[in-house]
Design a protein around this motif. Structure first.
Motif, PDB file in Angstrom:
ATOM      1  N   ALA A 145       0.837  -1.206   0.000  1.00 15.05           N
ATOM      2  CA  ALA A 145       0.000   0.000   0.000  1.00 15.05           C
ATOM      3  C   ALA A 145       0.871   1.255   0.000  1.00 15.05           C
ATOM      4  O   ALA A 145       0.750   2.136   0.843  1.00 15.05           O
ATOM      5  CB  ALA A 145      -0.956  -0.001   1.184  1.00 15.05           C
ATOM      6  N   ALA A 146       1.754   1.321  -0.982  1.00 15.50           N
ATOM      7  CA  ALA A 146       2.755   2.382  -1.019  1.00 15.50           C
ATOM      8  C   ALA A 146       2.171   3.759  -1.294  1.00 15.50           C
ATOM      9  O   ALA A 146       2.838   4.770  -1.043  1.00 15.50           O
ATOM     10  CB  ALA A 146       3.815   2.053  -2.078  1.00 15.50           C
ATOM     11  N   LEU A 152       3.438   6.590   1.525  1.00 13.52           N
ATOM     12  CA  LEU A 152       4.125   7.714   0.904  1.00 13.52           C
ATOM     13  C   LEU A 152       5.228   8.274   1.799  1.00 13.52           C
ATOM     14  O   LEU A 152       6.314   8.615   1.333  1.00 13.52           O
ATOM     15  CB  LEU A 152       3.124   8.822   0.555  1.00 13.52           C
ATOM     16  N   ILE A 153       4.943   8.359   3.095  1.00 11.15           N
ATOM     17  CA  ILE A 153       5.954   8.857   4.032  1.00 11.15           C
ATOM     18  C   ILE A 153       7.108   7.865   4.145  1.00 11.15           C
ATOM     19  O   ILE A 153       8.282   8.218   4.029  1.00 11.15           O
ATOM     20  CB  ILE A 153       5.323   9.124   5.412  1.00 11.15           C
ATOM     21  N   LYS A 174      -2.480   5.343  -8.426  1.00 13.05           N
ATOM     22  CA  LYS A 174      -1.735   5.121  -7.193  1.00 13.05           C
ATOM     23  C   LYS A 174      -0.318   4.630  -7.490  1.00 13.05           C
ATOM     24  O   LYS A 174       0.627   4.969  -6.774  1.00 13.05           O
ATOM     25  CB  LYS A 174      -2.478   4.130  -6.294  1.00 13.05           C
ATOM     26  N   VAL A 175      -0.166   3.843  -8.542  1.00 16.56           N
ATOM     27  CA  VAL A 175       1.168   3.411  -8.961  1.00 16.56           C
ATOM     28  C   VAL A 175       2.037   4.627  -9.297  1.00 16.56           C
ATOM     29  O   VAL A 175       3.184   4.741  -8.850  1.00 16.56           O
ATOM     30  CB  VAL A 175       1.084   2.462 -10.168  1.00 16.56           C
ATOM     31  N   ALA A 176       1.471   5.567 -10.059  1.00 12.15           N
ATOM     32  CA  ALA A 176       2.220   6.764 -10.443  1.00 12.15           C
ATOM     33  C   ALA A 176       2.574   7.603  -9.224  1.00 12.15           C
ATOM     34  O   ALA A 176       3.691   8.145  -9.124  1.00 12.15           O
ATOM     35  CB  ALA A 176       1.409   7.585 -11.445  1.00 12.15           C
ATOM     36  N   LEU A 177       1.637   7.719  -8.288  1.00  7.41           N
ATOM     37  CA  LEU A 177       1.887   8.504  -7.075  1.00  7.41           C
ATOM     38  C   LEU A 177       3.011   7.880  -6.247  1.00  7.41           C
ATOM     39  O   LEU A 177       3.903   8.585  -5.757  1.00  7.41           O
ATOM     40  CB  LEU A 177       0.608   8.601  -6.248  1.00  7.41           C
ATOM     41  N   ALA A 178       2.981   6.558  -6.110  1.00  6.51           N
ATOM     42  CA  ALA A 178       4.025   5.879  -5.339  1.00  6.51           C
ATOM     43  C   ALA A 178       5.391   6.035  -6.004  1.00  6.51           C
ATOM     44  O   ALA A 178       6.407   6.236  -5.335  1.00  6.51           O
ATOM     45  CB  ALA A 178       3.674   4.405  -5.167  1.00  6.51           C
ATOM     46  N   LYS A 179       5.425   5.952  -7.335  1.00  6.82           N
ATOM     47  CA  LYS A 179       6.696   6.124  -8.052  1.00  6.82           C
ATOM     48  C   LYS A 179       7.261   7.530  -7.858  1.00  6.82           C
ATOM     49  O   LYS A 179       8.477   7.729  -7.846  1.00  6.82           O
ATOM     50  CB  LYS A 179       6.500   5.843  -9.543  1.00  6.82           C
ATOM     51  N   ALA A 180       6.368   8.505  -7.708  1.00  8.41           N
ATOM     52  CA  ALA A 180       6.814   9.886  -7.523  1.00  8.41           C
ATOM     53  C   ALA A 180       7.210  10.170  -6.076  1.00  8.41           C
ATOM     54  O   ALA A 180       7.670  11.279  -5.775  1.00  8.41           O
ATOM     55  CB  ALA A 180       5.704  10.841  -7.952  1.00  8.41           C
ATOM     56  N   ASN A 181       7.045   9.179  -5.220  1.00  5.25           N
ATOM     57  CA  ASN A 181       7.292   9.395  -3.793  1.00  5.25           C
ATOM     58  C   ASN A 181       8.159   8.295  -3.189  1.00  5.25           C
ATOM     59  O   ASN A 181       7.829   7.723  -2.151  1.00  5.25           O
ATOM     60  CB  ASN A 181       5.971   9.521  -3.041  1.00  5.25           C
ATOM     61  N   GLY A 182       9.273   8.025  -3.846  1.00 12.83           N
ATOM     62  CA  GLY A 182      10.283   7.178  -3.232  1.00 12.83           C
ATOM     63  C   GLY A 182      10.427   5.769  -3.762  1.00 12.83           C
ATOM     64  O   GLY A 182      11.457   5.130  -3.535  1.00 12.83           O
ATOM     65  N   CYS A 183       9.427   5.249  -4.454  1.00 10.43           N
ATOM     66  CA  CYS A 183       9.509   3.864  -4.912  1.00 10.43           C
ATOM     67  C   CYS A 183      10.327   3.750  -6.195  1.00 10.43           C
ATOM     68  O   CYS A 183      10.123   4.514  -7.143  1.00 10.43           O
ATOM     69  CB  CYS A 183       8.118   3.296  -5.167  1.00 10.43           C
ATOM     70  N   ASP A 184      11.226   2.784  -6.210  1.00 11.98           N
ATOM     71  CA  ASP A 184      11.975   2.490  -7.430  1.00 11.98           C
ATOM     72  C   ASP A 184      11.122   1.706  -8.417  1.00 11.98           C
ATOM     73  O   ASP A 184      11.201   1.924  -9.624  1.00 11.98           O
ATOM     74  CB  ASP A 184      13.227   1.685  -7.084  1.00 11.98           C
TER      75      ASP A 184
END
Length: 322
Positions: A145-146, A152-153, A174-184
């Motif tokens: 649930a990234a 996100l934090i 949500k995939v795009a949001l997670a990628k923009a917030n730390g996920c490789d």
């Protein structure tokens, strides 16, 4: 004062918006006027009785505001101080009495809404990443649930440490949001088997640690993502409680470790709380963690906030505004 009160455990309809008496702070207490209140999955557990508390109950474990008055023996706080807190139930109200030991002074650089969005989730991320499993540069983690408030934090913070961060999310936005917030890398679990994909991404090795707040729906497959002697951190149960009736499963899947941590233990002593808050505020001030408030509701709309949260219709943090 207006507050949200639960008289009987149940669904979002159990959240009743009505007048309450607040009173004056006793010894060791402060009275706080909220400017913003955080909404977290644990609030739904308190509402339903999954985590039972005496009734009637004012839910909510996170907030930010100003000190109105202080009780006898309180040091370090005075009327007018800006404070934030987490981990003490009773936040869904315009004003409240709370233990002074649970509050921390809020830096001028952090506004009330941001503070209400990060205290519980940010301090949870702190103990998960620095205490439960001290993540080191070069390690690989999986965060379920990234794109949620916690995710996100935590993913941003883990990335700033130098970890390789794999996340999961349920739809392309949500995939795009997670990628923009730390996920490789981010796995859309509604389209592919996340355990299979994790093995592909790690060349069959698996990750060092899994952080899973989803619970029942993902627990066993999360175990399949770990390397031998890796750690499964089950820190929540959004889809239901987890049970491990056969500990042999840990041996069969690689001599794995499992823990179920809670902030009530990590922050039982005030010095630990202050250390965590200092690290969190520093991460926000440096830009390592950029809080994302995805939803704002009026305090009177707390039931709608719970419906959105439980329906997986939220991204980032959700706050209530008195």
């Amino acid at each position: 004062m207006k507050a949200i009160v639960v008289d009987q455990f149940g669904g979002p309809e159990a959240l009743d918006f009505r007048d309450v008496e607040v009173g004056e702070p006793g010894s060791g207490e402060i009275r706080v006027r909220h400017h913003a209140i955080g909404v977290n999955f644990i609030d739904t557990y308190h509402r339903t009785g999954l985590y039972p508390n005496p009734l009637p109950l004012i839910p909510g474990s996170e907030g930010a505001g100003e000190v109105i008055s202080v009780g006898a023996g309180v040091t370090g706080f005075k009327p007018g101080d800006r404070i934030a807190y987490q981990g003490t139930i009773g936040a869904y109200t315009e004003e409240r009495i709370m233990p002074a030991a649970k509050a921390v002074l809020l830096p001028e650089s952090i506004d009330y809404e941001t503070a209400a969005a990060i205290m519980l989730k940010g301090l949870t991320a702190y103990y998960l990443l620095f205490l439960t499993w001290p993540v080191r540069s070069g390690e690989t983690i999986l965060f379920q649930a990234a794109a949620g408030g916690m995710g996100l934090i935590a993913c941003q913070w883990a990335k700033s440490i130098g970890a390789r961060v794999i996340g999961t999310a349920g739809n392309p936005d949500k995939v795009a949001l997670a990628k923009a917030n730390g996920c490789d890398e981010v796995i859309n679990y509604s389209e592919e088997d996340f355990a299979v994909r994790v093995r592909e991404l790690t060349n069959g090795k698996g990750v060092d640690v899994v952080y899973d707040g989803v619970g029942q729906d993902t627990f066993e497959k999360s175990l399949d993502c770990l390397r031998p002697m890796g750690l499964m951190v089950s820190y929540g149960n959004a889809t239901g409680p987890v049970s491990v009736p056969d500990l042999g499963i840990l041996a069969r899947k690689g001599s794995l470790f499992v823990t179920r941590p809670t902030g009530a233990h990590y922050f039982a002593e005030r010095p630990a709380l202050l250390a965590g808050a200092k690290a969190l505020f520093a991460a926000v001030e440096s830009g390592a963690v950029k809080p994302h408030i995805g939803q704002r509701f009026a305090l009177s709309e707390a039931a709608d906030a719970h419906r959105a949260l439980e329906g997986r219709k939220t991204v980032g943090s959700t706050i209530l505004l008195p």
